[in-house]
Design a protein around this motif. Sequence first.
Motif, PDB file in Angstrom:
ATOM      1  N   ASP A 159       0.830  -1.214   0.000  1.00  9.89           N
ATOM      2  CA  ASP A 159       0.000   0.000   0.000  1.00  9.89           C
ATOM      3  C   ASP A 159       0.860   1.259   0.000  1.00  9.89           C
ATOM      4  N   LEU A 200      -2.698  -6.089  11.969  1.00 10.28           N
ATOM      5  CA  LEU A 200      -3.676  -4.998  11.948  1.00 10.28           C
ATOM      6  C   LEU A 200      -5.032  -5.508  12.443  1.00 10.28           C
ATOM      7  N   TYR A 236      -1.641 -15.614  -4.471  1.00 10.44           N
ATOM      8  CA  TYR A 236      -0.251 -16.060  -4.458  1.00 10.44           C
ATOM      9  C   TYR A 236      -0.231 -17.477  -3.893  1.00 10.44           C
ATOM     10  N   TYR A 291      -6.893   4.871   5.709  1.00 13.16           N
ATOM     11  CA  TYR A 291      -8.243   4.330   5.898  1.00 13.16           C
ATOM     12  C   TYR A 291      -9.291   5.416   6.137  1.00 13.16           C
TER      13      TYR A 291
END
Length: 359
Positions: A90, A205, A304, A357
Amino acid sequence: MRTYLVTGGAGFIGSNYIHYMFRKYGDEIRVINVDCLTYAGNLENLKGVEDRENYVFVKADIRDREAIEKIFAEYDVDRVVHFAAESHVDRSIRNPEIFVETNVLGTLVMLNAAKKAWETQDGGFLPDKKFLHVSTDEVYGSLEEGDTYFYETSPIDPHSPYSASKASSDMLVKAYIDTYKFPANITNCSNNYGPYQFPEKLIPLIINNALQGKKLPVYGDGKNVRDWLYVDDHAKAIDLVQEKGRLGERYNIGGHNEKQNIEIIHIILDTLQEMLPEGDPRKALVSRDLITYVEDRKGHDRRYAIAPDKIKEEIGWYPKTMFQEGIRLTIQWFFEHEEWMKHVTSGDYQKYYAEMYQA
Ligand code: NAD
Ligand code: TYD
């Protein structure tokens, strides 16, 4: 006594690796940890090793050629284990430049400094000197459901600025292997989780937010798949590749622990409920109601998945820690390190979180 130069040893995987190596080798090795301590680097991660006589911390930037050459001149380095990088997708979408500077140019500085220190007059290299470049499965791009896996022979096809910078650094390492017969290996590992992981990444997180009753942001439809590996298994694989792998080879590390993001979040919430003692006020906060679907990540890789056949066949490594066990160990660690979490989530983290966010 073998001397290791570890870059990025104050970060998540680097610090776990240093702990692992001291547990395994004790006083038989010396570790020089080189880290410039970005937002992701934290010397608290090295509590317990910092007083060892066979451990040295050097605050230096891998882009600083003079500083890195000085370290090679001062210590007779036998092994380089190169973790230092900007590591968050990010952040790379918001600010790609630093990813190229650190991940590409920093790796070039490390390669040149090691080459200079280790090369002999006949154009060869001193015996038993080895460089290991720690990379990611993200360099292979993205799979769809039903596709097979990433193999060492899969095309390099990165999509994010992060994975493009890691792919570029892998290419440079390969170029040094091919051109100079430089004694190196590349490892491409799947997503790690475990103690000391910075809470900008999914698993810490979610644990941190859930315990505070904060929203749990899920990008897109929550069905993107990652192949999760407990960080200690990664540390072990790195050591085994460096000692038993064939020089010049690339090894994929990971192993058939594919999960959708939403599954990961459900497992974390269920495990938190199980592990929190009755009467703990946080028990009432942890709930699926916190799950909040948010705008998808730009260019979000769908899946992945690593095929660890080569490392298993050649070296005998396979992941030991199953997800159910690894996530409990991780949650237990976060329960026992509330102060650590408070320290890393103060200051800059708040600013990052609010911007990322809109919270
Ligand atoms: P991290 O962001 O937690 O730690 C990176 C460390 O590098 C920090 O201590 C930081 O201070 C240091 N650093 C950054 N720039 C530096 C510079 N210019 N000079 C010196 N030090 C610098 O990252 P991580 O998750 O521990 O990842 C470590 C390595 O493993 C990276 O190369 C990453 O690409 C790779 N990797 C990570 C994962 C994962 O799931 N986290 C998976 C596969 C591979
Ligand atoms: P992350 O931990 O950033 O690792 P990577 O992008 O390198 O795989 O993200 C893991 C997955 O979780 C990825 O598909 C993006 C998703 N994700 C969310 O849904 N919400 C979040 O808040 C974060 C940080 C990640």
